[in-house]
Design a protein around this motif. Structure first.
Motif, PDB file in Angstrom:
ATOM      1  N   GLY A  21      48.199  24.203 -25.463  1.00  0.00           N
ATOM      2  CA  GLY A  21      49.578  23.711 -25.467  1.00  0.00           C
ATOM      3  C   GLY A  21      49.646  22.253 -25.861  1.00  0.00           C
ATOM      4  O   GLY A  21      50.510  21.839 -26.645  1.00  0.00           O
ATOM      5  N   GLU A  22      48.745  21.454 -25.327  1.00  0.00           N
ATOM      6  CA  GLU A  22      48.716  20.028 -25.665  1.00  0.00           C
ATOM      7  C   GLU A  22      48.409  19.831 -27.149  1.00  0.00           C
ATOM      8  O   GLU A  22      49.052  19.024 -27.832  1.00  0.00           O
ATOM      9  CB  GLU A  22      47.695  19.289 -24.795  1.00  0.00           C
ATOM     10  N   VAL A  23      47.428  20.567 -27.651  1.00  0.00           N
ATOM     11  CA  VAL A  23      47.091  20.471 -29.072  1.00  0.00           C
ATOM     12  C   VAL A  23      48.291  20.892 -29.921  1.00  0.00           C
ATOM     13  O   VAL A  23      48.638  20.225 -30.895  1.00  0.00           O
ATOM     14  CB  VAL A  23      45.840  21.314 -29.412  1.00  0.00           C
ATOM     15  N   TYR A  24      48.930  21.988 -29.556  1.00  0.00           N
ATOM     16  CA  TYR A  24      50.105  22.464 -30.294  1.00  0.00           C
ATOM     17  C   TYR A  24      51.176  21.367 -30.361  1.00  0.00           C
ATOM     18  O   TYR A  24      51.695  21.066 -31.441  1.00  0.00           O
ATOM     19  CB  TYR A  24      50.676  23.722 -29.636  1.00  0.00           C
ATOM     20  N   ARG A  25      51.493  20.799 -29.217  1.00  0.00           N
ATOM     21  CA  ARG A  25      52.540  19.764 -29.190  1.00  0.00           C
ATOM     22  C   ARG A  25      52.160  18.569 -30.058  1.00  0.00           C
ATOM     23  O   ARG A  25      53.001  18.012 -30.765  1.00  0.00           O
ATOM     24  CB  ARG A  25      52.840  19.338 -27.748  1.00  0.00           C
ATOM     25  N   ARG A  26      50.902  18.169 -30.025  1.00  0.00           N
ATOM     26  CA  ARG A  26      50.457  17.002 -30.798  1.00  0.00           C
ATOM     27  C   ARG A  26      50.442  17.298 -32.303  1.00  0.00           C
ATOM     28  O   ARG A  26      50.943  16.508 -33.100  1.00  0.00           O
ATOM     29  CB  ARG A  26      49.067  16.555 -30.352  1.00  0.00           C
ATOM     30  N   VAL A  27      49.852  18.431 -32.680  1.00  0.00           N
ATOM     31  CA  VAL A  27      49.752  18.755 -34.110  1.00  0.00           C
ATOM     32  C   VAL A  27      51.135  19.055 -34.679  1.00  0.00           C
ATOM     33  O   VAL A  27      51.536  18.475 -35.694  1.00  0.00           O
ATOM     34  CB  VAL A  27      48.793  19.940 -34.347  1.00  0.00           C
ATOM     35  N   VAL A  28      51.868  19.949 -34.052  1.00  0.00           N
ATOM     36  CA  VAL A  28      53.183  20.317 -34.582  1.00  0.00           C
ATOM     37  C   VAL A  28      54.141  19.133 -34.518  1.00  0.00           C
ATOM     38  O   VAL A  28      54.923  18.911 -35.444  1.00  0.00           O
ATOM     39  CB  VAL A  28      53.736  21.566 -33.860  1.00  0.00           C
ATOM     40  N   GLY A  29      54.059  18.343 -33.465  1.00  0.00           N
ATOM     41  CA  GLY A  29      54.885  17.149 -33.394  1.00  0.00           C
ATOM     42  C   GLY A  29      54.589  16.190 -34.523  1.00  0.00           C
ATOM     43  O   GLY A  29      55.500  15.610 -35.127  1.00  0.00           O
ATOM     44  N   GLY A  33      57.194  15.350 -37.489  1.00  0.00           N
ATOM     45  CA  GLY A  33      57.557  13.956 -37.712  1.00  0.00           C
ATOM     46  C   GLY A  33      57.377  13.556 -39.164  1.00  0.00           C
ATOM     47  O   GLY A  33      58.223  12.853 -39.731  1.00  0.00           O
ATOM     48  N   GLN A  34      56.287  13.995 -39.765  1.00  0.00           N
ATOM     49  CA  GLN A  34      56.049  13.676 -41.176  1.00  0.00           C
ATOM     50  C   GLN A  34      57.042  14.397 -42.086  1.00  0.00           C
ATOM     51  O   GLN A  34      57.530  13.820 -43.058  1.00  0.00           O
ATOM     52  CB  GLN A  34      54.617  14.017 -41.573  1.00  0.00           C
ATOM     53  N   LEU A  35      57.351  15.652 -41.790  1.00  0.00           N
ATOM     54  CA  LEU A  35      58.336  16.383 -42.596  1.00  0.00           C
ATOM     55  C   LEU A  35      59.716  15.749 -42.479  1.00  0.00           C
ATOM     56  O   LEU A  35      60.471  15.710 -43.455  1.00  0.00           O
ATOM     57  CB  LEU A  35      58.388  17.855 -42.174  1.00  0.00           C
ATOM     58  N   ASN A 116      51.639  16.198 -44.535  1.00  0.00           N
ATOM     59  CA  ASN A 116      51.009  17.121 -43.586  1.00  0.00           C
ATOM     60  C   ASN A 116      49.498  16.948 -43.569  1.00  0.00           C
ATOM     61  O   ASN A 116      48.878  16.982 -42.500  1.00  0.00           O
ATOM     62  CB  ASN A 116      51.362  18.566 -43.923  1.00  0.00           C
ATOM     63  N   HIS A 117      48.917  16.744 -44.736  1.00  0.00           N
ATOM     64  CA  HIS A 117      47.461  16.564 -44.797  1.00  0.00           C
ATOM     65  C   HIS A 117      47.009  15.326 -44.033  1.00  0.00           C
ATOM     66  O   HIS A 117      45.924  15.320 -43.453  1.00  0.00           O
ATOM     67  CB  HIS A 117      46.980  16.519 -46.240  1.00  0.00           C
ATOM     68  N   ARG A 118      47.834  14.304 -44.004  1.00  0.00           N
ATOM     69  CA  ARG A 118      47.489  13.106 -43.212  1.00  0.00           C
ATOM     70  C   ARG A 118      47.331  13.476 -41.738  1.00  0.00           C
ATOM     71  O   ARG A 118      46.398  13.027 -41.072  1.00  0.00           O
ATOM     72  CB  ARG A 118      48.572  12.042 -43.349  1.00  0.00           C
ATOM     73  N   VAL A 119      48.265  14.254 -41.229  1.00  0.00           N
ATOM     74  CA  VAL A 119      48.202  14.676 -39.820  1.00  0.00           C
ATOM     75  C   VAL A 119      46.962  15.531 -39.591  1.00  0.00           C
ATOM     76  O   VAL A 119      46.235  15.347 -38.606  1.00  0.00           O
ATOM     77  CB  VAL A 119      49.481  15.442 -39.418  1.00  0.00           C
ATOM     78  N   LEU A 120      46.699  16.461 -40.490  1.00  0.00           N
ATOM     79  CA  LEU A 120      45.555  17.357 -40.317  1.00  0.00           C
ATOM     80  C   LEU A 120      44.230  16.611 -40.442  1.00  0.00           C
ATOM     81  O   LEU A 120      43.286  16.904 -39.704  1.00  0.00           O
ATOM     82  CB  LEU A 120      45.646  18.515 -41.307  1.00  0.00           C
ATOM     83  N   GLN A 122      43.763  13.526 -39.560  1.00  0.00           N
ATOM     84  CA  GLN A 122      43.632  12.819 -38.282  1.00  0.00           C
ATOM     85  C   GLN A 122      43.171  13.781 -37.190  1.00  0.00           C
ATOM     86  O   GLN A 122      42.304  13.438 -36.385  1.00  0.00           O
ATOM     87  CB  GLN A 122      44.966  12.180 -37.903  1.00  0.00           C
ATOM     88  N   ALA A 123      43.726  14.973 -37.162  1.00  0.00           N
ATOM     89  CA  ALA A 123      43.347  15.961 -36.145  1.00  0.00           C
ATOM     90  C   ALA A 123      41.882  16.374 -36.268  1.00  0.00           C
ATOM     91  O   ALA A 123      41.232  16.661 -35.263  1.00  0.00           O
ATOM     92  CB  ALA A 123      44.249  17.195 -36.251  1.00  0.00           C
ATOM     93  N   HIS A 124      41.347  16.381 -37.473  1.00  0.00           N
ATOM     94  CA  HIS A 124      39.968  16.832 -37.710  1.00  0.00           C
ATOM     95  C   HIS A 124      38.930  15.723 -37.554  1.00  0.00           C
ATOM     96  O   HIS A 124      37.731  16.012 -37.580  1.00  0.00           O
ATOM     97  CB  HIS A 124      39.853  17.438 -39.108  1.00  0.00           C
ATOM     98  N   GLU A 125      39.374  14.474 -37.373  1.00  0.00           N
ATOM     99  CA  GLU A 125      38.422  13.375 -37.262  1.00  0.00           C
ATOM    100  C   GLU A 125      37.429  13.625 -36.127  1.00  0.00           C
ATOM    101  O   GLU A 125      37.816  13.929 -35.008  1.00  0.00           O
ATOM    102  CB  GLU A 125      39.159  12.053 -37.006  1.00  0.00           C
ATOM    103  N   GLY A 126      36.152  13.506 -36.452  1.00  0.00           N
ATOM    104  CA  GLY A 126      35.107  13.655 -35.449  1.00  0.00           C
ATOM    105  C   GLY A 126      34.808  15.095 -35.051  1.00  0.00           C
ATOM    106  O   GLY A 126      34.029  15.332 -34.132  1.00  0.00           O
ATOM    107  N   VAL A 127      35.424  16.059 -35.732  1.00  0.00           N
ATOM    108  CA  VAL A 127      35.191  17.475 -35.431  1.00  0.00           C
ATOM    109  C   VAL A 127      34.413  18.083 -36.592  1.00  0.00           C
ATOM    110  O   VAL A 127      34.899  18.100 -37.733  1.00  0.00           O
ATOM    111  CB  VAL A 127      36.523  18.236 -35.237  1.00  0.00           C
TER     112      VAL A 127
END
Length: 154
Positions: A21-29, A33-35, A116-120, A122-127
């Motif tokens: 749920g936390e990941v969903y809120r952060r990624v989708v948010g 926001g970018q859209l 959208n790619h900017r958000v993704l 950021q989400a993938h950093e360090g993974v």
């Protein structure tokens, strides 16, 4: 960013729903926001991508059937389609209503894709990619175990 380390048994006992749920809120948010910078919602984005990916294949009825399961905002898809058409970004063929993008619509889609790619990224950093794939497969299995669709959308 450095994360605190925890013992295996502590992590294994974590509530998956809370973390997903936390990941969903952060990624989708972040995506929403970018859209919004482009004056778009996720359903706008989905429509632009479907119309670009298969010009003429999707009409209002078939696209709503395809996308409704992803909509958690209770949006009126017809209003989204009308908005994109009013911007001059979306064309609908008179015979079957098949959707395609104008040059301006494709340019907007590409701008939104980069946002959208900017958000993704950021989400993938360090993974590690392998860890990401494992995570997706685990979430697919949990979804299927609980009666949902664990296969990737086509």
């Amino acid at each position: 960013m450095t994360l605190k380390e925890y013992p295996h048994e502590v992590l294994a006992a974590q509530p998956i729903g809370a973390w997903t749920g936390e990941v969903y809120r952060r990624v989708v948010g972040g995506l929403r926001g970018q859209l919004a910078v482009e004056g778009l919602t996720q359903p706008h984005w989905w429509t632009l991508n479907h119309a670009a990916g298969a010009p003429g294949r999707w009409n209002r009825t078939t696209l709503v059937e395809r996308l409704a399961r992803y909509d958690d905002l209770g949006l009126d898809f017809d209003a989204v389609f009308d908005d994109l058409a009013a911007r001059g970004w979306l064309l609908e063929d008179g015979a079957n209503g098949g959707m395609s993008l104008t040059a301006d619509g494709e340019a907007a889609r590409l701008r939104a894709r980069e946002r959208n790619h900017r958000v993704l990224r950021q989400a993938h950093e360090g993974v590690a990619e392998a860890d990401f794939v494992t995570t997706v497969n685990v979430l697919r299995r949990i979804t299927a175990n609980l009666g949902g669709e664990g296969d990737l959308p086509e």
